[in-house]
Design a protein around this motif. Structure first.
Motif, PDB file in Angstrom:
ATOM      1  N   SER A   1     -37.680  68.461 -74.081  1.00 35.84           N
ATOM      2  CA  SER A   1     -38.112  67.921 -72.785  1.00 35.84           C
ATOM      3  C   SER A   1     -37.741  68.837 -71.623  1.00 35.84           C
ATOM      4  CB  SER A   1     -37.469  66.553 -72.561  1.00 35.84           C
ATOM      5  OG  SER A   1     -36.056  66.677 -72.501  1.00 35.84           O
ATOM      6  N   SER A   2     -37.163  70.005 -71.901  1.00 35.15           N
ATOM      7  CA  SER A   2     -36.733  71.000 -70.911  1.00 35.15           C
ATOM      8  C   SER A   2     -35.294  70.765 -70.440  1.00 35.15           C
ATOM      9  CB  SER A   2     -37.660  71.065 -69.693  1.00 35.15           C
ATOM     10  OG  SER A   2     -37.434  70.000 -68.797  1.00 35.15           O
ATOM     11  N   LYS A   3     -34.631  69.705 -70.933  1.00 35.79           N
ATOM     12  CA  LYS A   3     -33.240  69.479 -70.554  1.00 35.79           C
ATOM     13  C   LYS A   3     -32.348  70.553 -71.163  1.00 35.79           C
ATOM     14  CE  LYS A   3     -32.488  65.391 -72.073  1.00 35.79           C
ATOM     15  NZ  LYS A   3     -31.850  64.089 -72.387  1.00 35.79           N
ATOM     16  N   LEU A   4     -31.295  70.918 -70.415  1.00 32.80           N
ATOM     17  CA  LEU A   4     -30.264  71.826 -70.906  1.00 32.80           C
ATOM     18  C   LEU A   4     -28.924  71.221 -70.513  1.00 32.80           C
ATOM     19  CD1 LEU A   4     -29.425  74.462 -72.254  1.00 32.80           C
ATOM     20  CD2 LEU A   4     -29.686  75.607 -70.050  1.00 32.80           C
ATOM     21  N   GLN A   5     -28.103  70.872 -71.520  1.00 35.13           N
ATOM     22  CA  GLN A   5     -26.865  70.155 -71.268  1.00 35.13           C
ATOM     23  C   GLN A   5     -25.672  70.882 -71.870  1.00 35.13           C
ATOM     24  OE1 GLN A   5     -27.716  66.289 -73.024  1.00 35.13           O
ATOM     25  NE2 GLN A   5     -28.510  65.507 -71.065  1.00 35.13           N
ATOM     26  N   LEU A   6     -24.501  70.617 -71.291  1.00 28.61           N
ATOM     27  CA  LEU A   6     -23.233  71.132 -71.803  1.00 28.61           C
ATOM     28  C   LEU A   6     -22.387  69.948 -72.260  1.00 28.61           C
ATOM     29  CD1 LEU A   6     -22.334  73.776 -69.039  1.00 28.61           C
ATOM     30  CD2 LEU A   6     -23.703  74.095 -71.106  1.00 28.61           C
TER      31      LEU A   6
ATOM     32  N   LYS B   1     -39.125  74.047 -67.344  1.00 30.28           N
ATOM     33  CA  LYS B   1     -40.186  73.055 -67.243  1.00 30.28           C
ATOM     34  C   LYS B   1     -40.776  72.696 -68.595  1.00 30.28           C
ATOM     35  CE  LYS B   1     -41.465  74.717 -62.642  1.00 30.28           C
ATOM     36  NZ  LYS B   1     -42.547  75.286 -61.792  1.00 30.28           N
ATOM     37  N   SER B   2     -40.222  73.273 -69.666  1.00 26.74           N
ATOM     38  CA  SER B   2     -40.739  72.994 -71.004  1.00 26.74           C
ATOM     39  C   SER B   2     -39.616  73.194 -72.022  1.00 26.74           C
ATOM     40  CB  SER B   2     -41.928  73.903 -71.309  1.00 26.74           C
ATOM     41  OG  SER B   2     -42.552  73.535 -72.519  1.00 26.74           O
TER      42      SER B   2
ATOM     43  N   LYS C   1     -40.302  77.604 -73.476  1.00 26.81           N
ATOM     44  CA  LYS C   1     -41.745  77.670 -73.676  1.00 26.81           C
ATOM     45  C   LYS C   1     -42.471  77.910 -72.363  1.00 26.81           C
ATOM     46  CE  LYS C   1     -45.442  75.231 -76.129  1.00 26.81           C
ATOM     47  NZ  LYS C   1     -45.814  73.992 -76.872  1.00 26.81           N
ATOM     48  N   ASP C   2     -41.789  77.692 -71.227  1.00 26.14           N
ATOM     49  CA  ASP C   2     -42.402  77.968 -69.925  1.00 26.14           C
ATOM     50  C   ASP C   2     -42.378  79.466 -69.588  1.00 26.14           C
ATOM     51  OD1 ASP C   2     -39.807  78.538 -69.243  1.00 26.14           O
ATOM     52  OD2 ASP C   2     -39.526  76.827 -67.922  1.00 26.14           O
ATOM     53  N   LYS C   3     -41.987  80.317 -70.587  1.00 27.08           N
ATOM     54  CA  LYS C   3     -41.987  81.782 -70.502  1.00 27.08           C
ATOM     55  C   LYS C   3     -40.859  82.342 -69.638  1.00 27.08           C
ATOM     56  CE  LYS C   3     -47.048  81.595 -70.744  1.00 27.08           C
ATOM     57  NZ  LYS C   3     -48.326  82.009 -70.089  1.00 27.08           N
ATOM     58  N   ALA C   4     -39.902  81.492 -69.248  1.00 27.45           N
ATOM     59  CA  ALA C   4     -38.836  81.934 -68.355  1.00 27.45           C
ATOM     60  C   ALA C   4     -37.531  82.149 -69.112  1.00 27.45           C
ATOM     61  CB  ALA C   4     -38.626  80.905 -67.240  1.00 27.45           C
ATOM     62  N   ILE C   5     -36.760  83.113 -68.599  1.00 24.43           N
ATOM     63  CA  ILE C   5     -35.379  83.333 -69.028  1.00 24.43           C
ATOM     64  C   ILE C   5     -34.494  83.043 -67.815  1.00 24.43           C
ATOM     65  CG2 ILE C   5     -33.692  84.988 -69.887  1.00 24.43           C
ATOM     66  CD1 ILE C   5     -36.012  86.584 -71.068  1.00 24.43           C
TER      67      ILE C   5
ATOM     68  N   VAL D   1     -41.222  87.259 -67.409  1.00 28.82           N
ATOM     69  CA  VAL D   1     -41.974  88.477 -67.742  1.00 28.82           C
ATOM     70  C   VAL D   1     -42.739  88.308 -69.053  1.00 28.82           C
ATOM     71  CG1 VAL D   1     -41.783  90.931 -68.307  1.00 28.82           C
ATOM     72  CG2 VAL D   1     -40.392  89.974 -66.469  1.00 28.82           C
ATOM     73  N   HIS D   2     -42.148  87.574 -70.006  1.00 27.27           N
ATOM     74  CA  HIS D   2     -42.864  87.323 -71.267  1.00 27.27           C
ATOM     75  C   HIS D   2     -44.159  86.562 -70.992  1.00 27.27           C
ATOM     76  CE1 HIS D   2     -40.124  88.667 -74.476  1.00 27.27           C
ATOM     77  NE2 HIS D   2     -39.133  88.324 -73.668  1.00 27.27           N
ATOM     78  N   ARG D   3     -45.184  86.889 -71.754  1.00 30.34           N
ATOM     79  CA  ARG D   3     -46.480  86.215 -71.605  1.00 30.34           C
ATOM     80  C   ARG D   3     -46.631  85.046 -72.572  1.00 30.34           C
ATOM     81  NH1 ARG D   3     -47.964  91.682 -71.768  1.00 30.34           N
ATOM     82  NH2 ARG D   3     -48.893  91.372 -73.828  1.00 30.34           N
ATOM     83  N   GLY D   4     -45.606  84.807 -73.373  1.00 32.64           N
ATOM     84  CA  GLY D   4     -45.590  83.674 -74.290  1.00 32.64           C
ATOM     85  C   GLY D   4     -44.208  83.047 -74.300  1.00 32.64           C
ATOM     86  N   GLU D   5     -44.014  82.050 -75.143  1.00 34.78           N
ATOM     87  CA  GLU D   5     -42.731  81.359 -75.218  1.00 34.78           C
ATOM     88  C   GLU D   5     -41.607  82.328 -75.561  1.00 34.78           C
ATOM     89  OE1 GLU D   5     -40.558  77.623 -77.573  1.00 34.78           O
ATOM     90  OE2 GLU D   5     -42.672  78.118 -77.956  1.00 34.78           O
ATOM     91  N   VAL D   6     -40.481  82.175 -74.874  1.00 33.26           N
ATOM     92  CA  VAL D   6     -39.283  82.957 -75.193  1.00 33.26           C
ATOM     93  C   VAL D   6     -38.575  82.227 -76.332  1.00 33.26           C
ATOM     94  CG1 VAL D   6     -37.115  83.922 -74.345  1.00 33.26           C
ATOM     95  CG2 VAL D   6     -39.084  83.720 -72.802  1.00 33.26           C
TER      96      VAL D   6
END
Length: 464
Positions: A208-213, A229-230, A247-251, A268-273
């Protein structure tokens, strides 16, 4: 005219500070001599010095026997010249260029050592290659997804593994598992996990795009990190920096100490990281994507989207990436089903060192920290060779032994190794977790070497 005479006087007097008077008439050209405290290397015979220091024979030159008459004549020759005048013999000066010999023994020894093919050690490992797993655990609902990374073995010897919507912590020593967290929301579940460097916090990325610690000791949520966002399919720690790929192509690099945690966001990636890994030095990041590309990043320049290198030689998604543990500028990467190539890169030069065609999808890579070997986990193949574990000798990339297969020809989707580097755990699409002791114990290289041997070893010493 006076200026010229002054210059000539300076030239005549210049050698006097280091050379006896009788040497002024010598026409031989000498190197710069150094001084009495920092002598010139040309005065040293390193070959002979190393031989004398490392020779086990106690009486190399024979035990000298000097009588009083011999000592008297020796003192006269050392203190007086041929005409009986006082003379200092022990003076630092350069050696004649005409008779100077090369002292490149150390370089030649080190170069010869590097040129020895490392595959000559393979025969030591063949008998240690186990053909069967040592333990199998049932893992219902283990993800059958190439783009997820749901297993990680922390430095506290705890294995984190996602089964469905639950994250379990397995203590291998006491053979006990407990639930660390569970996603309550429907249609949401963890897709990536990674232990922090101090093995106290587990980072969990979700579809769901969540990132937790999560705190592993108290089983409490420490923090939610925003930005994606993905699906967050891969996470990696670098000290207090947590890197996530989506999957939103972001790092995104998060500083988990700061209130506004986002240090940099790079798209910069054009697909899922689908793969991110930090080098052992902590200043270089490798990322692999569904665009078939591998990027190498300098941490200090990521905010400007400026990458060090872009490798475009894979023909499928790159999820499996791993840094060499004993050479910080060497990276291994593996391509998906339409590629199946295991590539070794020199990230300093930006070149491909070697390419090995495996014939099947590469889902995970682990370096052996005790021997020069690489383990690859495979999925579906373009040939009958697929769904297996393969051990490779580095740098020859010759396969060691026969491949190890999971039951029912199921994909080997997830790989991680124990903190001591002796055991590898694989997760398969057959919903099993398997323990393999194929890296073997650390090799005992000490032999019969003494402290003096280690100190005088010119091959191992980086000091010249």
């Amino acid at each position: 005219m006076n200026e010229i005479n002054n210059d000539n006087s300076l030239r005549r007097l210049e050698p006097d500070w280091y050379s006896p008077t009788r040497l002024l008439s010598n026409t031989v050209d000498y190197d710069f001599p150094g001084d009495r405290f920092i002598p010139n290397r040309s005065l040293m015979d390193l070959d002979q010095a190393h031989t004398l220091l490392t020779n086990r024979t106690n009486n190399i030159l024979g035990k000298p026997k000097f009588n009083d008459e011999y000592r008297r004549k020796m003192e006269e020759n050392l203190k007086l010249d041929v005409e009986g005048r006082p003379f200092r013999m022990l003076v630092f000066r350069g050696s004649p260029k005409s008779s100077r010999q090369s002292t490149r023994l150390i370089d030649e020894m080190r170069r010869s050592d590097e040129e020895i093919p490392l595959q000559t050690h393979d025969h030591r490992r063949h008998h240690k290659f186990r053909l069967k797993e040592t333990r199998i655990l049932d893992a219902p609902h283990l993800s059958d997804d190439y783009y997820s990374n749901v297993m990680d073995w922390g430095k506290s010897n705890l294995l984190a593994v996602v089964l469905g919507r639950k994250l379990y912590i397995l203590n291998d020593e006491v053979k006990k598992a407990q639930i660390l967290m569970e996603v309550k929301r429907e249609h949401d579940y963890p897709t990536s996990v990674a232990w922090s460097d101090d093995a106290k916090i587990v980072a969990v990325g979700c579809i769901s795009s969540k990132l937790q610690l999560w705190d592993a000791e108290t089983s409490k949520l420490v923090r939610d990190l925003q930005g994606h966002k993905s699906r967050v399919g891969c996470v990696a720690w670098n000290g207090h920096i947590l890197t996530s790929g989506s999957k939103d192509k972001a790092i995104i690099n998060h500083d988990v100490r700061a209130r506004n945690s986002v240090v940099s966001l790079t798209r910069v990636h054009r697909g899922e990281v689908c793969g991110v890994k930090w080098s052992s030095t902590g200043n270089v990041l490798a990322s692999g994507g569904n665009d078939n590309l591998v990027y190498i990043w300098d941490f200090c320049k990521m905010s400007s989207r400026h990458h060090m290198h872009k490798f475009n030689e894979h023909n499928a998604a790159v999820k499996a990436i791993a840094w060499c543990p004993y050479k910080s500028d060497v990276l291994a990467s593996g391509g998906g089903i339409n590629d199946g190539c295991l590539k070794i890169w020199n990230t300093k030069k930006g070149t491909c060192i070697s390419t090995t065609e495996t014939g099947s999808q590469i889902c995970g890579i682990q370096w052996n920290r005790h021997h020069k070997e690489i383990l690859s986990g495979h999925g579906f193949g373009t040939t009958e060779r697929g769904c297996k574990l393969c051990l490779w000798s580095y740098p020859s990339m010759a396969r060691i032994g026969e491949p190890l297969h999971h039951a029912n020809s199921s994909r080997v989707l997830h790989l991680t190794q124990s903190p001591d580097g002796l055991t590898v755990v694989s997760g398969g699409a057959d919903e099993t977790i398997r323990f393999w002791e194929i890296f073997g114990p650390p090799q005992d290289d000490s032999g019969n070497n003494t402290d003096l041997d280690n100190l005088l070893s010119l091959k191992a010493s980086a000091v010249r």
